[in-house]
Write an enzyme that holds these catalytic residues in place. Structure first.
Site, PDB file in Angstrom:
ATOM      1  CG  ASP A 175      -2.113   0.941   1.068  1.00 19.17           C
ATOM      2  OD1 ASP A 175      -1.992   2.067   1.567  1.00 19.17           O
ATOM      3  OD2 ASP A 175      -3.148   0.583   0.455  1.00 19.17           O
ATOM      4  CE1 TYR A 301      -5.626   6.677  -0.709  1.00 15.08           C
ATOM      5  CE2 TYR A 301      -5.128   7.085   1.599  1.00 15.08           C
ATOM      6  CZ  TYR A 301      -5.427   6.211   0.575  1.00 15.08           C
ATOM      7  OH  TYR A 301      -5.528   4.866   0.830  1.00 15.08           O
ATOM      8  CG  HIS A 352      -4.286  -4.193   0.401  1.00 15.66           C
ATOM      9  ND1 HIS A 352      -3.537  -3.710  -0.652  1.00 15.66           N
ATOM     10  CD2 HIS A 352      -4.366  -3.179   1.300  1.00 15.66           C
ATOM     11  CE1 HIS A 352      -3.193  -2.461  -0.420  1.00 15.66           C
ATOM     12  NE2 HIS A 352      -3.667  -2.117   0.760  1.00 15.66           N
TER      13      HIS A 352
END
EC number: 3.3.2.10
Length: 383
Positions: A175, A301, A352
């Site tokens: 990630d 982000y 993930h």
């Protein structure tokens, strides 16, 4: 370096109980599945467990079995686990989490990595493990200005490893941790090699015109994710402050925002509790709740979403563990555009959150890859 122990004040826990008890619930979804989001019945059950059975003090004590510290880097406090191996020639390794994860993802792998002889491994497989909390996440400081993107974090991790005295080290991540680890490899510091469970790669020109069966499957998954799975990232990359208000105010809101992604991104056959216990799911939610990190974590982000399009090639040796239920399981040919891949493992199961979901597979692959880049035993890892 300041020693650190997690010690959440009682008033924070009392406030959590009050908020859970006074949750204002929406009506149920209109479908019999998770396609509109995390279902009301599941959310209520998990929230009830959180309120009545989950024992934070026991979970806190379990996390505190690891050696933890805080150090200031570039004006910001960075919290990290630094678990040294009992084996003299252990290799230093920095492992980085992402969103919506935290250092709790690594609870099951720190022991086997640092003390392999107690977990079915060899002394020569040992690591000194460093697990930092990303800026704005967990118990790390929250940036008060802009600029704490992936590039700056990578440089901070290089500074951290040098401050710990490590002359040469490896890096691992998935990630955002994969983005940070990739950038560590680009900056030309003391990192010797990297290992990723979510390599950053885009389709090759050939894949777009004449894809193989595996590439077509990856393209289909990518298209589906872009259509149905990216609402959270659009919000966090454009208006992180706005989404932060509701998530910081409502524990159930924070729980739902996070656990829905564990359902979507794990190899769990439609139920996150097929892979993780309720306590494990809530441990991770607590890393966001008790630190009020909804907005500060989302800002990564806003700062760094553009890094997913970078194509500067990594020349360091790169190992990849390819798990079948990764958000995007990029084929090796795509990854070889960006990385010097010297080790590739196609995993039989897992998604993930690799270290959290499949700790044994994760540990074995990390051991196998870094065995190919360790120096002779008489080469020091530390000043």
């Amino acid at each position: 370096m300041r020693p650190f122990r997690i010690d959440v004040p009682d008033d924070v826990l009392d406030d959590l109980q009050s908020r859970l008890a006074h949750t204002r619930w929406p009506e149920p979804e209109c479908v019999p599945d998770w396609s509109q989001g995390i279902p009301l019945s599941y959310t209520r059950d998990l929230a009830a467990y959180w309120a009545t059975e989950y024992d934070w003090r026991a979970r806190e004590a379990a996390l505190n079995r690891f050696d933890q510290y805080v150090t200031e880097i570039d004006g910001l406090d960075i919290h990290f686990i630094h678990q040294r191996s009992p084996h003299q020639d252990a290799f230093p390794l920095v492992i980085t989490h992402g969103w919506p994860g935290s250092i709790v993802e690594f609870q099951k792998v720190i022991g086997p990595l640092t003390n392999p002889t107690s977990h079915g491994g060899r002394a020569e497989d040992a690591f000194h493990v460093v697990c930092p909390s990303l800026p704005g996440y967990g118990f790390s400081g929250k940036p008060t200005g802009t600029g704490w993107g992936v590039e700056r974090i990578a440089q901070a991790w290089e500074t951290l490893m040098q401050r710990l005295g490590y002359l040469r080290y490896g890096a691992q991540g998935g990630d955002w941790g994969a983005a940070v680890t990739t950038q560590i490899a680009r900056i030309g510091g003391h990192c010797a090699a990297i290992h990723l469970n979510m390599p950053i790669a885009m389709p090759t020109p050939a894949a777009l015109t004449n894809p193989t069966a595996a590439e077509q499957a990856a393209l289909t998954t990518l298209a589906h994710h872009r259509k149905w799975g990216t609402g959270y990232s659009k919000q966090q990359s454009t208006r992180p402050q706005t989404v932060g208000y509701g998530l910081t105010d409502s524990p159930v809101g924070q729980l739902a925002w996070i656990v829905e992604k564990f359902w979507a991104w794990m190899d769990c056959d439609g139920n996150p509790e097929n892979v993780l216990t309720r306590d494990e799911l809530l441990d991770n939610v607590m890393m966001y709740w008790v630190t009020a990190a909804a907005a500060s974590s989302a800002r990564l982000y806003w700062e760094s979403f553009k890094v997913w399009g970078q194509t500067d090639r990594v020349e360091l040796p790169t190992g990849v563990a390819s798990f079948p239920k990764e958000i995007l399981r990029a084929p090796r040919a795509w990854c070889e555009q960006n990385y010097t891949i010297t080790h590739w493992t196609t995993m039989p199961r897992g998604g993930h959150f690799a270290a959290f979901e499949q700790p044994q597979l994760f540990v074995e692959d990390v051991r196998n890859f870094f065995a190919t880049v360790r120096c002779p035993a008489d080469t020091p890892w530390r000043e």
